[in-house]
Design an enzyme around this catalytic site. Sequence first.
Site, PDB file in Angstrom:
ATOM      1  N   ASN A  13      32.141 -33.546  34.435  1.00 54.04           N
ATOM      2  CA  ASN A  13      32.283 -32.806  35.620  1.00 54.04           C
ATOM      3  C   ASN A  13      31.644 -31.458  35.348  1.00 54.04           C
ATOM      4  OD1 ASN A  13      32.716 -31.668  37.953  1.00 54.04           O
ATOM      5  ND2 ASN A  13      35.144 -32.132  38.131  1.00 54.04           N
ATOM      6  N   TRP A  14      30.770 -31.204  35.801  1.00 48.94           N
ATOM      7  CA  TRP A  14      30.276 -29.833  35.402  1.00 48.94           C
ATOM      8  C   TRP A  14      30.782 -28.656  36.392  1.00 48.94           C
ATOM      9  CZ3 TRP A  14      24.068 -29.709  33.801  1.00 48.94           C
ATOM     10  CH2 TRP A  14      24.058 -30.709  32.664  1.00 48.94           C
ATOM     11  N   LYS A  15      31.358 -29.063  37.395  1.00 46.12           N
ATOM     12  CA  LYS A  15      31.863 -28.393  38.541  1.00 46.12           C
ATOM     13  C   LYS A  15      30.856 -27.111  39.105  1.00 46.12           C
ATOM     14  CE  LYS A  15      36.360 -28.983  36.662  1.00 46.12           C
ATOM     15  NZ  LYS A  15      37.776 -28.454  36.509  1.00 46.12           N
ATOM     16  N   HIS A  98      38.576 -35.013  43.886  1.00 46.42           N
ATOM     17  CA  HIS A  98      38.855 -34.171  42.698  1.00 46.42           C
ATOM     18  C   HIS A  98      40.051 -33.226  43.168  1.00 46.42           C
ATOM     19  CE1 HIS A  98      39.000 -30.988  39.347  1.00 46.42           C
ATOM     20  NE2 HIS A  98      38.271 -32.010  38.721  1.00 46.42           N
ATOM     21  N   GLU A 100      40.436 -30.219  42.676  1.00 41.30           N
ATOM     22  CA  GLU A 100      39.910 -28.851  43.286  1.00 41.30           C
ATOM     23  C   GLU A 100      39.590 -29.098  44.659  1.00 41.30           C
ATOM     24  OE1 GLU A 100      37.274 -27.960  40.005  1.00 41.30           O
ATOM     25  OE2 GLU A 100      38.964 -27.821  38.717  1.00 41.30           O
ATOM     26  N   GLU A 170      44.069 -37.307  36.577  1.00 39.11           N
ATOM     27  CA  GLU A 170      43.704 -35.943  36.170  1.00 39.11           C
ATOM     28  C   GLU A 170      45.299 -35.082  36.447  1.00 39.11           C
ATOM     29  OE1 GLU A 170      39.635 -34.659  35.456  1.00 39.11           O
ATOM     30  OE2 GLU A 170      40.187 -34.361  37.581  1.00 39.11           O
ATOM     31  N   GLY A 176      41.698 -27.061  33.003  1.00 46.08           N
ATOM     32  CA  GLY A 176      41.425 -25.969  33.204  1.00 46.08           C
ATOM     33  C   GLY A 176      42.316 -24.985  32.290  1.00 46.08           C
ATOM     34  N   SER A 216      41.587 -30.914  30.235  1.00 47.72           N
ATOM     35  CA  SER A 216      41.743 -30.041  28.891  1.00 47.72           C
ATOM     36  C   SER A 216      41.380 -31.148  27.743  1.00 47.72           C
ATOM     37  CB  SER A 216      42.876 -29.267  28.635  1.00 47.72           C
ATOM     38  OG  SER A 216      42.872 -28.274  29.739  1.00 47.72           O
ATOM     39  N   GLY A 237      35.784 -31.561  31.861  1.00 46.00           N
ATOM     40  CA  GLY A 237      35.443 -30.281  32.495  1.00 46.00           C
ATOM     41  C   GLY A 237      34.694 -29.260  31.734  1.00 46.00           C
ATOM     42  N   GLY A 238      35.288 -28.396  31.026  1.00 43.40           N
ATOM     43  CA  GLY A 238      35.072 -27.261  30.261  1.00 43.40           C
ATOM     44  C   GLY A 238      34.256 -27.824  29.306  1.00 43.40           C
TER      45      GLY A 238
HETATM   46  P1  13P Z   1      38.962 -29.383  32.167  1.00 42.50           P
HETATM   47  O1  13P Z   1      38.321 -30.416  31.171  1.00 42.50           O
HETATM   48  O2  13P Z   1      37.898 -28.186  32.256  1.00 42.50           O
HETATM   49  O3  13P Z   1      40.435 -29.017  32.250  1.00 42.50           O
HETATM   50  O4  13P Z   1      38.809 -30.001  33.578  1.00 42.50           O
HETATM   51  C1  13P Z   1      39.165 -31.147  33.903  1.00 42.50           C
HETATM   52  C2  13P Z   1      38.526 -31.647  35.254  1.00 42.50           C
HETATM   53  O5  13P Z   1      38.908 -31.162  36.021  1.00 42.50           O
HETATM   54  C3  13P Z   1      37.375 -32.751  35.202  1.00 42.50           C
HETATM   55  O6  13P Z   1      37.416 -33.198  36.551  1.00 42.50           O
END
Ligand code: 13P
Length: 255
Positions: A13-15, A98, A100, A170, A176, A216, A237-238
């Site tokens: 998930n590149w956000k 998600h 967010e 999640e 994050g 994470s 994510g990251g």
């Molecule tokens: P991180 O891996 O950066 O914690 O993000 C997880 C995420 O929200 C994937 O959708």
Amino acid sequence: MNKALRPAVIAGNWKMNKTPEETGALIKEIAPLTENAACEVVVCVPFVDLHAALTATGGTSIKVGAQNCHFEASGAFTGEISAPMLKSIGVEYVIIGHSERRAYFGETDITVQKRTRAALDAGLTVIVCVGETLEQREQGITRELCALQSKIALQGVKSDELGRIVIAYEPVWAIGTGRTATADQAEEVCGWIRDTLAELYGRESADGVSIQYGGSMNAANAYELLSKPNVDGGLIGGASLKAKDFAEIVKATNR
Ligand code: 13P
């Protein structure tokens, strides 16, 4: 419990990261490192990067996903993108609900349900996100909350559509933050979510659904998380923005 019954899905998930040019470059780095993946590999990129991602993944087995879609097919919804639009350009996956989006953009269990339905109708595979906040975990309502989020999201989803549903567990407190759920915590909740699916669709169907952990997840902790019986894949994510780290997580599904 048999992991072989369901595909492992590792999705990045590149956000809100990367331009189209950077997207092409990162996928060109990821592709050779994930060539013989034992799992489905997906990159979920910003809308403006979808075209570049589809071009760069051509000739590879990497699938392209979006990070949201509207629940109507078309109409006066300024700024929105519909599921049929995504499907028409070759997108195969979409992330829905998600945390967010729930926290910052007014997404609710009901809109998650409507978007999930629309995405399935358009022929997309949906990664439905569920998970508790730290406060909810401390209150001891993680199990009920994830069950309710899953049940509402799946309202109207038929058992023969479950092959195009992936659930991403999640925990909000792990996203994050660098604070990963322990493998046992991830396993416990993913197991509860599978029990909820069994309640809705029967055990056999539930055993066919791929459940991801997200929060994470990185190259160092992926092996332990993915070794758990109910943790089939990951929503990253990251670490999905670093080709080597992402590829290492993909390798960790090799079981
Ligand atoms: P991180 O891996 O950066 O914690 O993000 C997880 C995420 O929200 C994937 O959708």
